[in-house]
Design a protein around this motif. Structure first.
Motif, PDB file in Angstrom:
ATOM      1  N   MET A   1      -7.873 -27.542  13.173  1.00  0.00           N
ATOM      2  CA  MET A   1      -8.600 -27.255  11.947  1.00  0.00           C
ATOM      3  C   MET A   1      -8.224 -28.297  10.904  1.00  0.00           C
ATOM      4  SD  MET A   1      -8.658 -23.096  11.740  1.00  0.00           S
ATOM      5  CE  MET A   1      -6.970 -22.958  11.255  1.00  0.00           C
ATOM      6  N   GLN A   2      -9.246 -28.781  10.201  1.00  0.00           N
ATOM      7  CA  GLN A   2      -9.051 -29.789   9.162  1.00  0.00           C
ATOM      8  C   GLN A   2      -9.810 -29.360   7.914  1.00  0.00           C
ATOM      9  OE1 GLN A   2     -10.788 -33.191  11.110  1.00  0.00           O
ATOM     10  NE2 GLN A   2      -8.873 -33.749  12.117  1.00  0.00           N
ATOM     11  N   ALA A   3      -9.455 -29.994   6.815  1.00  0.00           N
ATOM     12  CA  ALA A   3     -10.231 -29.824   5.582  1.00  0.00           C
ATOM     13  C   ALA A   3     -11.592 -30.494   5.818  1.00  0.00           C
ATOM     14  CB  ALA A   3      -9.499 -30.487   4.419  1.00  0.00           C
ATOM     15  N   PRO A   4     -12.599 -30.144   5.024  1.00  0.00           N
ATOM     16  CA  PRO A   4     -13.928 -30.727   5.213  1.00  0.00           C
ATOM     17  C   PRO A   4     -13.946 -32.262   5.192  1.00  0.00           C
ATOM     18  CG  PRO A   4     -14.064 -28.870   3.737  1.00  0.00           C
ATOM     19  CD  PRO A   4     -12.599 -29.114   3.987  1.00  0.00           C
ATOM     20  N   ASP A   5     -13.022 -32.890   4.478  1.00  0.00           N
ATOM     21  CA  ASP A   5     -12.972 -34.359   4.416  1.00  0.00           C
ATOM     22  C   ASP A   5     -12.181 -34.961   5.581  1.00  0.00           C
ATOM     23  OD1 ASP A   5     -10.323 -33.769   3.800  1.00  0.00           O
ATOM     24  OD2 ASP A   5     -10.352 -34.763   1.845  1.00  0.00           O
ATOM     25  N   GLY A   6     -11.732 -34.123   6.514  1.00  0.00           N
ATOM     26  CA  GLY A   6     -10.961 -34.593   7.663  1.00  0.00           C
ATOM     27  C   GLY A   6      -9.464 -34.590   7.431  1.00  0.00           C
ATOM     28  N   GLY A   7      -9.045 -34.238   6.214  1.00  0.00           N
ATOM     29  CA  GLY A   7      -7.616 -34.164   5.906  1.00  0.00           C
ATOM     30  C   GLY A   7      -6.979 -32.906   6.491  1.00  0.00           C
ATOM     31  N   ARG A   8      -5.708 -32.748   6.206  1.00  0.00           N
ATOM     32  CA  ARG A   8      -4.943 -31.601   6.710  1.00  0.00           C
ATOM     33  C   ARG A   8      -5.491 -30.293   6.134  1.00  0.00           C
ATOM     34  NH1 ARG A   8      -0.121 -30.451   9.145  1.00  0.00           N
ATOM     35  NH2 ARG A   8       0.974 -28.609   8.390  1.00  0.00           N
ATOM     36  N   PHE A   9      -5.673 -29.315   7.011  1.00  0.00           N
ATOM     37  CA  PHE A   9      -6.150 -28.003   6.569  1.00  0.00           C
ATOM     38  C   PHE A   9      -5.005 -27.236   5.914  1.00  0.00           C
ATOM     39  CE2 PHE A   9      -6.777 -23.451   7.213  1.00  0.00           C
ATOM     40  CZ  PHE A   9      -8.006 -23.296   6.579  1.00  0.00           C
TER      41      PHE A   9
ATOM     42  N   GLY B   1       5.143 -19.747   8.677  1.00  0.00           N
ATOM     43  CA  GLY B   1       5.030 -20.156  10.077  1.00  0.00           C
ATOM     44  C   GLY B   1       4.223 -19.225  10.951  1.00  0.00           C
ATOM     45  N   GLY B   2       3.524 -18.284  10.347  1.00  0.00           N
ATOM     46  CA  GLY B   2       2.754 -17.314  11.122  1.00  0.00           C
ATOM     47  C   GLY B   2       1.348 -17.757  11.477  1.00  0.00           C
ATOM     48  N   LYS B   3       0.972 -18.970  11.118  1.00  0.00           N
ATOM     49  CA  LYS B   3      -0.346 -19.500  11.456  1.00  0.00           C
ATOM     50  C   LYS B   3      -0.204 -20.980  11.803  1.00  0.00           C
ATOM     51  CE  LYS B   3      -3.843 -17.017  10.914  1.00  0.00           C
ATOM     52  NZ  LYS B   3      -4.454 -16.297  12.030  1.00  0.00           N
ATOM     53  N   SER B   4      -1.045 -21.435  12.695  1.00  0.00           N
ATOM     54  CA  SER B   4      -1.088 -22.853  13.045  1.00  0.00           C
ATOM     55  C   SER B   4      -2.429 -23.414  12.565  1.00  0.00           C
ATOM     56  CB  SER B   4      -0.971 -23.018  14.565  1.00  0.00           C
ATOM     57  OG  SER B   4      -2.172 -22.586  15.199  1.00  0.00           O
ATOM     58  N   ASN B   5      -2.647 -24.679  12.805  1.00  0.00           N
ATOM     59  CA  ASN B   5      -3.934 -25.297  12.481  1.00  0.00           C
ATOM     60  C   ASN B   5      -4.791 -25.465  13.730  1.00  0.00           C
ATOM     61  OD1 ASN B   5      -3.357 -25.387   9.792  1.00  0.00           O
ATOM     62  ND2 ASN B   5      -2.738 -27.532   9.773  1.00  0.00           N
ATOM     63  N   THR B   6      -4.520 -24.669  14.736  1.00  0.00           N
ATOM     64  CA  THR B   6      -5.249 -24.728  16.000  1.00  0.00           C
ATOM     65  C   THR B   6      -6.405 -23.730  15.993  1.00  0.00           C
ATOM     66  OG1 THR B   6      -3.265 -25.378  17.203  1.00  0.00           O
ATOM     67  CG2 THR B   6      -5.024 -24.385  18.510  1.00  0.00           C
TER      68      THR B   6
ATOM     69  N   THR C   1     -13.759 -16.860   9.379  1.00  0.00           N
ATOM     70  CA  THR C   1     -12.495 -16.144   9.568  1.00  0.00           C
ATOM     71  C   THR C   1     -11.514 -16.403   8.436  1.00  0.00           C
ATOM     72  OG1 THR C   1     -12.786 -16.221  11.971  1.00  0.00           O
ATOM     73  CG2 THR C   1     -10.560 -15.793  11.160  1.00  0.00           C
ATOM     74  N   VAL C   2     -11.386 -17.662   8.004  1.00  0.00           N
ATOM     75  CA  VAL C   2     -10.389 -17.985   6.979  1.00  0.00           C
ATOM     76  C   VAL C   2     -10.971 -17.953   5.565  1.00  0.00           C
ATOM     77  CG1 VAL C   2      -8.955 -19.333   8.549  1.00  0.00           C
ATOM     78  CG2 VAL C   2     -10.672 -20.496   7.155  1.00  0.00           C
ATOM     79  N   HIS C   3     -12.279 -17.771   5.459  1.00  0.00           N
ATOM     80  CA  HIS C   3     -12.946 -17.713   4.147  1.00  0.00           C
ATOM     81  C   HIS C   3     -12.779 -19.004   3.359  1.00  0.00           C
ATOM     82  CE1 HIS C   3     -13.511 -13.457   4.946  1.00  0.00           C
ATOM     83  NE2 HIS C   3     -12.210 -13.352   5.162  1.00  0.00           N
ATOM     84  N   LYS C   4     -12.862 -20.121   4.085  1.00  0.00           N
ATOM     85  CA  LYS C   4     -12.696 -21.428   3.472  1.00  0.00           C
ATOM     86  C   LYS C   4     -13.328 -22.442   4.427  1.00  0.00           C
ATOM     87  CE  LYS C   4      -8.887 -24.204   1.607  1.00  0.00           C
ATOM     88  NZ  LYS C   4      -7.440 -24.203   1.352  1.00  0.00           N
ATOM     89  N   PRO C   5     -14.003 -23.477   3.923  1.00  0.00           N
ATOM     90  CA  PRO C   5     -14.627 -24.447   4.831  1.00  0.00           C
ATOM     91  C   PRO C   5     -13.622 -25.113   5.771  1.00  0.00           C
ATOM     92  CG  PRO C   5     -15.395 -24.764   2.585  1.00  0.00           C
ATOM     93  CD  PRO C   5     -14.259 -23.781   2.521  1.00  0.00           C
ATOM     94  N   VAL C   6     -14.010 -25.204   7.032  1.00  0.00           N
ATOM     95  CA  VAL C   6     -13.159 -25.786   8.070  1.00  0.00           C
ATOM     96  C   VAL C   6     -13.960 -26.812   8.852  1.00  0.00           C
ATOM     97  CG1 VAL C   6     -11.897 -25.301  10.218  1.00  0.00           C
ATOM     98  CG2 VAL C   6     -11.765 -23.694   8.325  1.00  0.00           C
TER      99      VAL C   6
END
Length: 157
Positions: free
Chosen positions: A89-97, A111-116, A64-69
Motif C-alpha cells: 500500500m502506498q500514498a496516492p503519489d506513490g510515497g509511503r502509506f 506495529g499492529g498493521k503492515s503496508n501489505t 477499508t482504511v477510509h483513505k486513498p490507497v
C-alpha cells in the motif's frame, strides 16, 4: 558334517525388516527430490487483467482504511478464473502509506498493521471480483483461502 547357522531362523524376519527400511529410505529420497507443486503463472500488473485486479484491490483497500490507497509492487498469480495479489500500500503519489487519520492509526503505531495488501480475486462476467482480502496483515492472512473458497493452491505460492 553339517553346520547350522544360529541366525538362520531369524534371517527371513531380518531380511523383511531390512527391505522395508531400505524401501522407506528410497521413498523418502525420491519424495525429497521431486519438485514442490509449481506456482501459478505470474501476470503483469500492467496487463489488462493485472490493471483490473490492481484497481479492484486499491478500491477495496481505500474503502477499508477510509483513505486513498495506491497499490505498488504487485505480484499477481493467476490460474483460470482465480488470481491472488500481494502488493504494498502506498500514498496516492506513490510515497509511503500512513495510517494516520484512519481507524487503524493506533494499531499501526504499535506495529499492529503492515503496508501489505493481499487479495483473492475471481473472474466473472463483470470482470475481476474481490473474494477476500487482508489489508495491513502482520501475518499470513491467506492461509486457508484455497480450501475456504475452492481456489487453486498454486496461486498462493
Amino acid at each position: 558334517m553339517t553346520t547350522r547357522n544360529p541366525m538362520s531362523g531369524h534371517l527371513s524376519s531380518l531380511g523383511a525388516r531390512t527391505v522395508a527400511a531400505v524401501f522407506a529410505i528410497l521413498v523418502g529420497l525420491v519424495g525429497a527430490a521431486l519438485p514442490a507443486a509449481s506456482a501459478a503463472p505470474t501476470i503483469s500488473p500492467q496487463s489488462a487483467a493485472g490493471r483490473a485486479i490492481v484497481a479492484t484491490g486499491a478500491a477495496d483497500a481505500t474503502a477499508t482504511v477510509h483513505k486513498p490507497v495506491r497499490l505498488g509492487g504487485a505480484t499477481i498469480r493467476a490460474d483460470g478464473i482465480w488470481a491472488f495479489m500481494t502488493a504494498k500500500m502506498q500514498a496516492p503519489d506513490g510515497g509511503r502509506f500512513s495510517y494516520v487519520g484512519t481507524p487503524d492509526a493506533e494499531a499501526a503505531a504499535h506495529g499492529g498493521k503492515s503496508n501489505t495488501y493481499d487479495g483473492l480475486f475471481r473472474q466473472t462476467t463483470r470482470g475481476w471480483t474481490r473474494i477476500d482480502s487482508a489489508v495491513g496483515p502482520t501475518d499470513v492472512a491467506w492461509e486457508g483461502w484455497a480450501a475456504k473458497y475452492g481456489a487453486p493452491e498454486s496461486i498462493f505460492h
